[in-house]
Design a protein around this motif. Structure first.
Motif, PDB file in Angstrom:
ATOM      1  N   PRO A  41      41.959  46.895  44.561  1.00  0.00           N
ATOM      2  CA  PRO A  41      43.334  46.868  45.028  1.00  0.00           C
ATOM      3  C   PRO A  41      43.814  48.175  45.308  1.00  0.00           C
ATOM      4  CG  PRO A  41      43.555  45.091  43.382  1.00  0.00           C
ATOM      5  CD  PRO A  41      42.310  45.720  43.290  1.00  0.00           C
ATOM      6  N   LYS A  45      45.914  50.399  48.187  1.00  0.00           N
ATOM      7  CA  LYS A  45      47.283  51.278  48.081  1.00  0.00           C
ATOM      8  C   LYS A  45      47.155  52.405  48.511  1.00  0.00           C
ATOM      9  CE  LYS A  45      48.251  48.002  44.196  1.00  0.00           C
ATOM     10  NZ  LYS A  45      48.090  47.795  42.744  1.00  0.00           N
ATOM     11  N   ASN A 151      48.781  36.322  33.693  1.00  0.00           N
ATOM     12  CA  ASN A 151      49.563  36.033  35.161  1.00  0.00           C
ATOM     13  C   ASN A 151      48.587  36.850  36.173  1.00  0.00           C
ATOM     14  OD1 ASN A 151      51.740  35.078  36.695  1.00  0.00           O
ATOM     15  ND2 ASN A 151      52.590  37.001  36.776  1.00  0.00           N
ATOM     16  N   GLY A 152      47.881  36.074  36.915  1.00  0.00           N
ATOM     17  CA  GLY A 152      46.917  36.651  38.072  1.00  0.00           C
ATOM     18  C   GLY A 152      45.630  36.580  37.543  1.00  0.00           C
ATOM     19  N   THR A 154      42.989  34.850  38.584  1.00  0.00           N
ATOM     20  CA  THR A 154      41.882  34.577  39.480  1.00  0.00           C
ATOM     21  C   THR A 154      41.259  36.029  40.027  1.00  0.00           C
ATOM     22  OG1 THR A 154      43.433  34.132  41.192  1.00  0.00           O
ATOM     23  CG2 THR A 154      42.080  32.287  40.324  1.00  0.00           C
ATOM     24  N   GLY A 155      42.035  37.060  39.775  1.00  0.00           N
ATOM     25  CA  GLY A 155      41.608  38.350  40.277  1.00  0.00           C
ATOM     26  C   GLY A 155      40.500  39.030  39.415  1.00  0.00           C
ATOM     27  N   GLY A 156      39.932  40.255  39.910  1.00  0.00           N
ATOM     28  CA  GLY A 156      38.808  41.019  39.394  1.00  0.00           C
ATOM     29  C   GLY A 156      39.040  41.166  37.948  1.00  0.00           C
ATOM     30  N   VAL A 157      40.373  41.580  37.651  1.00  0.00           N
ATOM     31  CA  VAL A 157      40.722  42.003  36.277  1.00  0.00           C
ATOM     32  C   VAL A 157      40.991  40.675  35.609  1.00  0.00           C
ATOM     33  CG1 VAL A 157      42.197  43.094  34.684  1.00  0.00           C
ATOM     34  CG2 VAL A 157      41.759  44.016  36.865  1.00  0.00           C
ATOM     35  N   GLY A 177      47.315  31.247  41.823  1.00  0.00           N
ATOM     36  CA  GLY A 177      47.525  30.122  43.076  1.00  0.00           C
ATOM     37  C   GLY A 177      46.572  29.125  42.710  1.00  0.00           C
ATOM     38  N   TYR A 194      51.460  29.077  40.112  1.00  0.00           N
ATOM     39  CA  TYR A 194      52.730  29.776  40.457  1.00  0.00           C
ATOM     40  C   TYR A 194      53.644  29.177  41.699  1.00  0.00           C
ATOM     41  CZ  TYR A 194      50.455  33.072  43.784  1.00  0.00           C
ATOM     42  OH  TYR A 194      49.452  33.315  44.877  1.00  0.00           O
ATOM     43  N   LEU A 212      48.979  40.877  36.203  1.00  0.00           N
ATOM     44  CA  LEU A 212      48.028  41.488  37.008  1.00  0.00           C
ATOM     45  C   LEU A 212      48.583  41.081  38.572  1.00  0.00           C
ATOM     46  CD1 LEU A 212      44.948  40.176  35.011  1.00  0.00           C
ATOM     47  CD2 LEU A 212      45.879  42.436  35.130  1.00  0.00           C
ATOM     48  N   SER A 213      49.806  40.559  38.635  1.00  0.00           N
ATOM     49  CA  SER A 213      50.028  40.228  40.053  1.00  0.00           C
ATOM     50  C   SER A 213      51.062  41.189  40.607  1.00  0.00           C
ATOM     51  CB  SER A 213      50.768  38.784  39.993  1.00  0.00           C
ATOM     52  OG  SER A 213      52.063  39.036  39.381  1.00  0.00           O
ATOM     53  N   ASP A 214      51.598  42.226  39.768  1.00  0.00           N
ATOM     54  CA  ASP A 214      52.787  43.060  40.168  1.00  0.00           C
ATOM     55  C   ASP A 214      53.948  42.395  40.302  1.00  0.00           C
ATOM     56  OD1 ASP A 214      50.677  45.083  39.804  1.00  0.00           O
ATOM     57  OD2 ASP A 214      50.201  45.322  42.105  1.00  0.00           O
ATOM     58  N   THR A 234      50.601  46.706  35.213  1.00  0.00           N
ATOM     59  CA  THR A 234      49.283  47.660  35.658  1.00  0.00           C
ATOM     60  C   THR A 234      49.952  48.553  36.745  1.00  0.00           C
ATOM     61  OG1 THR A 234      48.747  45.989  37.307  1.00  0.00           O
ATOM     62  CG2 THR A 234      47.733  45.831  35.148  1.00  0.00           C
ATOM     63  N   LEU A 258      49.284  49.968  31.776  1.00  0.00           N
ATOM     64  CA  LEU A 258      48.007  50.287  31.969  1.00  0.00           C
ATOM     65  C   LEU A 258      47.878  51.737  32.949  1.00  0.00           C
ATOM     66  CD1 LEU A 258      44.701  49.820  31.558  1.00  0.00           C
ATOM     67  CD2 LEU A 258      44.949  48.738  33.594  1.00  0.00           C
ATOM     68  N   LEU A 260      44.288  53.693  33.672  1.00  0.00           N
ATOM     69  CA  LEU A 260      42.991  53.379  33.294  1.00  0.00           C
ATOM     70  C   LEU A 260      42.341  54.648  33.075  1.00  0.00           C
ATOM     71  CD1 LEU A 260      40.858  51.143  33.498  1.00  0.00           C
ATOM     72  CD2 LEU A 260      39.897  52.253  35.455  1.00  0.00           C
TER      73      LEU A 260
HETATM   74  N1  LIG Z   1      47.001  50.868  36.335  1.00  0.00           N
HETATM   75  C1  LIG Z   1      45.537  50.831  36.404  1.00  0.00           C
HETATM   76  O1  LIG Z   1      45.120  51.997  35.842  1.00  0.00           O
HETATM   77  C2  LIG Z   1      44.940  49.639  36.979  1.00  0.00           C
HETATM   78  C3  LIG Z   1      43.545  49.724  36.939  1.00  0.00           C
HETATM   79  C4  LIG Z   1      43.136  48.567  37.476  1.00  0.00           C
HETATM   80  C5  LIG Z   1      43.864  47.457  37.952  1.00  0.00           C
HETATM   81  N2  LIG Z   1      45.048  47.758  38.464  1.00  0.00           N
HETATM   82  C6  LIG Z   1      45.767  46.736  38.719  1.00  0.00           C
HETATM   83  O2  LIG Z   1      45.740  45.570  38.291  1.00  0.00           O
HETATM   84  C7  LIG Z   1      46.252  44.594  39.248  1.00  0.00           C
HETATM   85  C8  LIG Z   1      45.224  43.623  39.164  1.00  0.00           C
HETATM   86  O3  LIG Z   1      44.016  43.832  39.740  1.00  0.00           O
HETATM   87  P1  LIG Z   1      42.832  42.870  40.238  1.00  0.00           P
HETATM   88  O4  LIG Z   1      41.818  43.808  40.658  1.00  0.00           O
HETATM   89  O5  LIG Z   1      42.563  42.002  39.231  1.00  0.00           O
HETATM   90  O6  LIG Z   1      43.683  42.541  41.441  1.00  0.00           O
HETATM   91  P2  LIG Z   1      43.331  41.081  42.549  1.00  0.00           P
HETATM   92  O7  LIG Z   1      41.950  41.028  42.235  1.00  0.00           O
HETATM   93  O8  LIG Z   1      44.061  41.268  43.703  1.00  0.00           O
HETATM   94  O9  LIG Z   1      44.047  39.813  41.632  1.00  0.00           O
HETATM   95  C9  LIG Z   1      45.661  39.709  41.679  1.00  0.00           C
HETATM   96  C10 LIG Z   1      45.819  38.404  41.404  1.00  0.00           C
HETATM   97  O10 LIG Z   1      47.206  38.161  41.207  1.00  0.00           O
HETATM   98  C11 LIG Z   1      47.485  36.743  41.783  1.00  0.00           C
HETATM   99  N3  LIG Z   1      48.928  36.503  41.986  1.00  0.00           N
HETATM  100  C12 LIG Z   1      49.211  36.891  43.254  1.00  0.00           C
HETATM  101  N4  LIG Z   1      50.591  36.774  43.415  1.00  0.00           N
HETATM  102  C13 LIG Z   1      50.701  36.153  42.306  1.00  0.00           C
HETATM  103  C14 LIG Z   1      52.164  35.576  41.736  1.00  0.00           C
HETATM  104  N5  LIG Z   1      53.197  35.352  42.321  1.00  0.00           N
HETATM  105  N6  LIG Z   1      52.043  35.184  40.485  1.00  0.00           N
HETATM  106  C15 LIG Z   1      50.818  35.116  39.570  1.00  0.00           C
HETATM  107  N7  LIG Z   1      49.729  35.602  39.951  1.00  0.00           N
HETATM  108  C16 LIG Z   1      49.872  36.144  41.459  1.00  0.00           C
HETATM  109  C17 LIG Z   1      46.228  36.548  42.377  1.00  0.00           C
HETATM  110  O11 LIG Z   1      46.145  35.123  42.348  1.00  0.00           O
HETATM  111  P3  LIG Z   1      46.127  34.424  43.922  1.00  0.00           P
HETATM  112  O12 LIG Z   1      44.835  35.067  44.500  1.00  0.00           O
HETATM  113  O13 LIG Z   1      45.621  32.983  43.264  1.00  0.00           O
HETATM  114  O14 LIG Z   1      47.131  34.398  44.669  1.00  0.00           O
HETATM  115  C18 LIG Z   1      45.191  37.230  41.769  1.00  0.00           C
HETATM  116  O15 LIG Z   1      44.779  36.327  40.768  1.00  0.00           O
HETATM  117  C19 LIG Z   1      46.174  45.415  40.465  1.00  0.00           C
HETATM  118  O16 LIG Z   1      47.535  45.450  40.935  1.00  0.00           O
HETATM  119  C20 LIG Z   1      45.558  46.448  40.551  1.00  0.00           C
HETATM  120  O17 LIG Z   1      45.953  47.501  41.242  1.00  0.00           O
HETATM  121  C21 LIG Z   1      45.632  48.964  37.693  1.00  0.00           C
END
Ligand SMILES: NC(=O)c1ccc[n+]([C@@H]2O[C@H](COP(=O)([O-])OP(=O)(O)OC[C@H]3O[C@@H](n4cnc5c(N)ncnc54)[C@H](OP(=O)(O)O)[C@@H]3O)[C@@H](O)[C@H]2O)c1
Length: 312
Positions: A41, A45, A151-152, A154-157, A177, A194, A212-214, A234, A258, A260
């Motif tokens: 993601p 961004k 929370n979130g 199914t994403g990569g993290v 979802g 959700y 993890l959903s922001d 995050t 977080l 990273l």
């Molecule tokens: N700060 C840092 O250093 C750092 C490092 C790594 C990652 N991150 C952040 O960590 C976050 C997660 O990364 P990722 O790669 O796992 O992202 P991702 O693959 O896009 O996963 C996002 C997850 O959020 C879920 N989601 C969406 N809307 C939601 C809601 N209203 N309620 C609950 N869950 C919801 C999605 O589920 P559905 O698909 O089922 O909707 C999906 O499981 C991202 O924002 C990324 O930028 C930050």
């Protein structure tokens, strides 16, 4: 060599495949022939211009943080890797450049790729795997018996954090979802959708909540936390970092954010987990020519787990 670059902020249409000179390396550097890179993601961004304060506004900019490949050249001072070694790793998160035929890295940016996983799986691991490890072990110190809300999931993290939290002995409530229905087969004790469930109405209280959903604020999550629990988000910003620092001085309920920290040790820990049957959720694989389509689908939430782009 081919490299994805862009000259202005916008949607995925700004991304272009360009011919660039193959980079040269210096002392302590390695040239790596990239086999695969994955989408995060943070990439969109950045190219949408949502993080200009951190990325700056100078162009051209490059895309892609994590990669896998084969060492093509080693510079003076490189001792731990040889030409031909299969490796995986990550580049500077704000400069990127992994979506290219070659990248330049140092020994601290990479680790040997486990032979048990493919180049596609290895490219999907660095950012998400390091994020999952740092959240669970450093920010939340998750231990056996902890009740964790993810929370979130199914994403990569999320799909990696779910498996690692289970290995730490936690009980995990995974939120996503409708695509999250299959998360019990990845180890989740409870799965919540959700789109059907308002989290703030849950009666259960958690030791750790990881957003993890922001979309889940600390204010909303607080009522779901036990008295000495931790909420992890995050999305770092100057305001959220300052607010959480002040809050943590006066409360037993902690808000951690977080940021990273890439480390070679962290990559080695991920390699060990991968060899110990951590499942790496690569859902879609594209080639470089389809990079816009790959980003369009992934940024719209159409992919569960990770999207990988191959460079062959
Ligand atoms: N700060 C840092 O250093 C750092 C490092 C790594 C990652 N991150 C952040 O960590 C976050 C997660 O990364 P990722 O790669 O796992 O992202 P991702 O693959 O896009 O996963 C996002 C997850 O959020 C879920 N989601 C969406 N809307 C939601 C809601 N209203 N309620 C609950 N869950 C919801 C999605 O589920 P559905 O698909 O089922 O909707 C999906 O499981 C991202 O924002 C990324 O930028 C930050």
């Amino acid at each position: 060599m081919r490299k994805i670059q862009y000259d202005r902020f916008g949607d995925e249409q700004v991304l272009e495949v360009r011919e660039q000179p193959t980079p040269t390396i210096g002392k302590n550097q390695l040239l790596i022939r990239v086999k695969a890179a994955s989408i995060n993601p943070l990439d969109w961004k950045l190219y949408r211009g949502e993080m200009k304060l951190l990325s700056g506004s100078a162009f051209p900019k490059a895309v892609g943080i994590d990669f896998s490949g084969v060492v093509a050249q080693t510079g003076p001072g490189v001792t731990r890797f040889q030409v031909g070694d299969a490796v995986f790793g990550l580049l500077d998160t704000f400069k990127g450049g992994a979506l290219a035929d070659y990248v330049v890295a140092t020994e601290g940016d990479i680790a040997p790729k486990p032979s048990t996983i493919s180049f596609e799986q290895a490219a999907a691991l660095p950012v998400t795997g390091l994020a999952a490890l740092q959240i669970l072990d450093q920010l939340a110190a998750v231990q056996a018996g902890y009740e964790v809300l993810l929370n979130g999931a199914t994403g990569g993290v999320g799909m990696l954090a779910l498996q690692i939290a289970k290995r730490r002995g936690a009980s995990v409530t995974a939120v996503a979802g409708p695509a999250g229905a299959t998360l019990t087969s990845w180890g989740a004790d409870t799965v919540l959708d959700y789109t059907k469930q308002d989290l703030t109405r849950l009666s259960q209280r958690f030791d750790t909540i990881i957003d993890l959903s922001d979309k889940l604020s600390f204010a909303a999550a607080k009522k779901l936390l036990k008295p000495r629990a931790t909420f992890v988000s995050t999305l770092p910003s100057p305001w959220s970092l300052a607010a959480s620092f002040l809050h943590n001085l006066f409360s037993a309920q902690k808000h951690r954010i977080l940021i990273l920290k890439p480390t070679a040790q962290g990559l080695a820990d991920l390699a060990a987990l991968a060899q110990d049957q951590l499942q790496i959720p690569v859902e879609k694989v594209y080639n470089l020519a389809s990079v816009r389509q790959a980003y369009r689908e992934t940024s719209r939430g159409e992919v569960r787990g990770k999207t990988v782009i191959t460079l062959d």
